[in-house]
Design a protein around this motif. Sequence first.
Motif, mmCIF file in Angstrom:
data_model
loop_
_atom_site.group_PDB
_atom_site.id
_atom_site.type_symbol
_atom_site.label_atom_id
_atom_site.label_comp_id
_atom_site.label_asym_id
_atom_site.label_seq_id
_atom_site.Cartn_x
_atom_site.Cartn_y
_atom_site.Cartn_z
ATOM 1 N N GLU A 131 14.362 17.308 -14.624
ATOM 2 C CA GLU A 131 15.529 16.602 -15.119
ATOM 3 C C GLU A 131 16.377 16.119 -13.955
ATOM 4 N N GLN B 73 11.472 14.273 -16.930
ATOM 5 C CA GLN B 73 11.960 14.071 -18.287
ATOM 6 C C GLN B 73 13.042 13.004 -18.313
ATOM 7 N N HIS C 107 3.871 12.952 -17.169
ATOM 8 C CA HIS C 107 3.145 14.158 -17.594
ATOM 9 C C HIS C 107 1.945 14.334 -16.698
ATOM 10 N N ASP D 195 -0.770 18.638 -19.613
ATOM 11 C CA ASP D 195 0.223 19.156 -20.555
ATOM 12 C C ASP D 195 1.574 19.387 -19.899
ATOM 13 N N ASP D 196 1.616 19.287 -18.567
ATOM 14 C CA ASP D 196 2.870 19.537 -17.862
ATOM 15 C C ASP D 196 3.806 18.342 -17.963
ATOM 16 N N HIS D 197 5.035 18.618 -18.306
ATOM 17 C CA HIS D 197 6.022 17.546 -18.359
ATOM 18 C C HIS D 197 6.771 17.562 -17.022
ATOM 19 N N ASP E 269 9.279 9.113 -17.822
ATOM 20 C CA ASP E 269 8.641 10.396 -18.137
ATOM 21 C C ASP E 269 7.303 10.445 -17.434
#
Lengths: 335, 539, 337
Positions: free
Chosen positions: A307, A92, A84, A87-89, A82
Amino acid sequence: MSETTPTTKTDRPAKTDQSTEADQPTEADQPANEPDVTTAADATNGDGATHTTAGETDEQVREEWREYDFEGMAKFAVEDLDVHYGDDHALQGVSIEIPENSVTALIGPSGCGKSTFLRSLNRMNDRIKSARVDGSVRIDGQEIYQDGVNLVELRKRVGMVFQSPNPFPKSIRENIAYGPEKHGDIETGPLARLLGRSDAAARDRLVEECLRDAALWEEVNDRLDDNALGLSGGQQQRLCIARCLSVDPEVILMDEPASALDPIATAKIEDLIEQLSEEYTVVIVTHNMQQAARISDQTAVFLTGGELVEYGDTDQVFEDPHSERVEDYITGKFG
Amino acid sequence: MAGATRTPLVRADASRPEAVASLAMAIAVGLIAVGIASLFGLVPIDAAIGGVPTVTALGGLLVVLGAAVIGLGVGSALGYIETEPSPNAGLVATVGFAFVWFVLGGLTASLVLEGGLAWLPAGAVTGGAAFAMTAATREDIGSTLPAGAVAIVVGGTFLTGTIGPVWVWDLGFEQQASMTATFLVPAATIACGLLAGWAAATAYGGFGARGRRMGAYLLIYVNASAIIGVLFLLIAFTAVRGIPGLLTGATVGSGVGPTVSVLGVSVTLPVAVPFVMNGVSLLNDFQGVLPAIVGTVWLVVGAVVLAVPLGVGAAVFLTEYAERGRLTQAVEVATNGLWSTPSIVFGLFGFTFLVPRFGGNKSLLAGMVTLGFMLLPLVLITSREALLAVPDEYRDASAALGVSKWQTIRSVVVPAALPGVVTGTILGVGRIAGETAPILLTMTGGTFVSGDRAADVIGGFAFTSQPPFVTNPELLQATTALPFQLYALITAGVGLGDNVSNPVEFQWATAFVLLLVVLSFYAVGIGARYYFRRRLRHE
Amino acid sequence: MTVALVASLVGFLLASPFTALPVALFLLAAGVGWVRYQGLTARVLTFAMTIATVLILLLITVYITVESIPVIRYETTTVFGVPVPGLRLFTETRWDAVAEPIRYSMVPMIHGTVMVTTIATAVAAPLGVAAALFLSEIAPGAVREVVKPGVEILAGIPSIVYGFIGFTILSPWASEQFRTTGQGSYLFVGIVVGLMALPTVVSVAEDALSSVPESMKSGSLAMGTTDWQTMTSITIPAAFSGVSAAVLLGVGRAIGETMAATVMLRGVPQLTEPLYNVFYGQETLTSLIANNYGNAHGLQMDALFLAGVILFITVLAISIGSQYIEWRMHRKLGGEV
């Protein structure tokens, strides 16, 4: 896109959007038990290829789409990665195994995290202060996200070529010798010369070897002391590849290495990548699907949201993708 | 290829040597701090720290530090500590050590042998030895041994009392000067601390590329904190010294302050700070610098009125109208030239050009114009940058709507660049408000000016039938300003006693008020920049 | 309108009392133009403002040079029978405006300026470049947000305040430390001036370092070098001309610094004995002007102007030189000029 690129790869047919479109009617492949397919996607799919969807369809990513069995050793084993940015992911839960001595292409629309993934393989994300990385990346079984990892050694083993050519404002010779000199493998400084242990000859051998491997030697061997910024874009990019080879890496990461180049230069780079894959593990990010199809052994498709949607043999991914979204993407319905 | 060195990807645990190295670094930083403190006389070197004479204590610590550094190097060379040393310590370290040892050897020789040129060969011998030593050995020895040895040698002279608290060395110059222990001991301690601290940091990083990075970072961090420390010290020192003078006779309470009338409404301020509300006169209980403050304010106003329109206008022309070419280049060169012209030259110019044209006397107006000329390049440069930073899309978008060029500039470009212009102007004003040299030659008034002579520019305008038709005696009179007042107070020296009861306090208070005025401009400027940047991000 | 403006300028130059007339005319014309042809008027006005900037520099050059001519003529010496105006200013070391023979040699002041500038540069250049490196490459965000305004404020502290602290604290202290006769030493003036030139070096050098493209730095880091190696082998060499321009501008600031030198130095125009004795501070070009403007007239005043001319020309040359260096750097990096 480089539709005009002379296709140099012969063992795998080059694919264009149209051919895939014609080969596989999109509706037919759609799994019946897919509950989340929206009507919007249906409508565009039904209307044919002239439409673009507003975005991607909703579908559940399945584990088996991302499973890929290969022979030989895995170079990288990534588990639940993961990333980040604030705040941005950006990525994933990516899990993927990358085989040795092959070309792995990472494709996907812009902003899908493929570059982020690439940069997390040699921890170049450490440069970005807001980036936070969770999960595990192993190279040859050794975890690279743990305390005490020697970044110098990691990046020596995992070299990187960037999107736009970035030679140093130095001579061609100095560009190639830069890495080994900084790592203390070659000494040519004034002090070494004073002590009579200058390795100038070894350096020149290395420079020639790297430039030959990068298919640049013939073009520049008479002007090794010229500033590298005077080369053409394609030559600069091959110089960057040669520079990367000079520290004898095991893996070469390439971040859209041909996106800033003209078709002829691109073809040269693609040839080079194919040769390199005999000796090195190459991971290449590209937004050019034809390029991925031409040069890669296996392809990983990232879609919006960071993803990993599908991963498998390049032929399979391009000809018979499991995911409908991947199919939409490679047939050019979005992205 | 060149992959001769393969080091493990994950470093083994090396906590013990790292502990030694960090201890050495801590001692070094501590020594530097003590050295600075004793330079300022906070730790007198003829006193004692915990029963041990200061010089001896410093010497002891230096020896320990040197030994630790050498220990780290030798430990690494013998393989007790896992490191990745380079084949040698590098050119910079080599030359640096050679220089340090040259100085050390030369100084010792000239002290022992008393004069002559004996120091030259002696220094050459020690310097050369250090050079050979550093260059020929592997990095772990080469970068620790010379550094540790310096600390041990210097510490040794302190320990043995060769250099004690009362040590003095007459330099034998024709204009007499001597090196005393009160300066040399702290200075040498700081130098050795830096050198040995660098070596310890290198060892902490395990030598090699990582070690050098550690060493360099240590020095750079020390440098950055020193700069901030000096800034803090300057301001705090002036504040501590200046506040008593500022608050002399200050009272708080309703109705104690002077009465101020704004737009016909009279308000009696609830605080009275005579220092900034009074001038100087025999009848005052407390003397103050009101005329100087008023003078400074008028100067700044005048300079801004002159320079801002001129600077912004020129910037607009250069960025929006002019083609890139000879003219813009010439103007750029001229602006940068004006920017770096010494302030005293502006003063000379004002003296020869402006003063004769404004009635032949030094005057407020001449000062205003001179400072305006000084402010002009600052405004021009910052406005230009701000205008260039406005994206071309704005201009294109406006032009695509059929708006004329000037309308585009007025309603799109200039407003977008306004934050930059405003910030730049405020910072520039802060700079000129503290300038002394130009007004020295154009506007000097008396040192002490009584309160009722504070310039009243607005009330001074009068129209006459004689050319030049507009006169304003206030503008043409010399007045005073804070920076000049401070200068005058310094040069007046002893003579101050007649006018002010506590001249030293008065000086410091003036300096503090000046600092306050200037720094508040800076605070507003920097604050404005943050504000605008914030707003830009939210939009 | 243009005519009126030129006329008012001429009137001003001639110090005529009737200057106000064309000024008023110009304002009137500009006002009318503004109402009727706003775009054109704005263009002409801004052009006039641009010209004014260049004009100011020219005026400065002309006026202070003209004022200094008499003293150049006075200090004429003959070399091989050819009179060379102004040569004696630099061949003798005597400055004396009172006792015969009256001489206005610039040598002591040039020596002082060189001493102060050298020391100041030795302080400001390494510290400033290191601080710039810290700000642009090393400092974490929060630290940077504190240090950067701090450096700016350091630039904002008025020179007279530096001078005052130097005069009341540093000079007596130094005099006691080094057992000198009287107060004022080039060493400490140099250090103070160096501190004042520091912010200039920091901000210009930081601009240069940050203008090195990030891709070059990443390229080096991806080779497995440490960030320190990247700085020393890629960033600093690439920004070298910008960094040297920063140091040059710092030198320019140090040369022109007036007030700290004036209040901290002795104000006696003579050479130190021996020449490298930094523990005594006599006079610099700037402090000469500030110390003597009050009681100078005639030739002595002209000599002060000559000192100003020397300062002005030196600093202007440095400024132009550093601009040329920066321009070359931008061209080399392929960026915009």
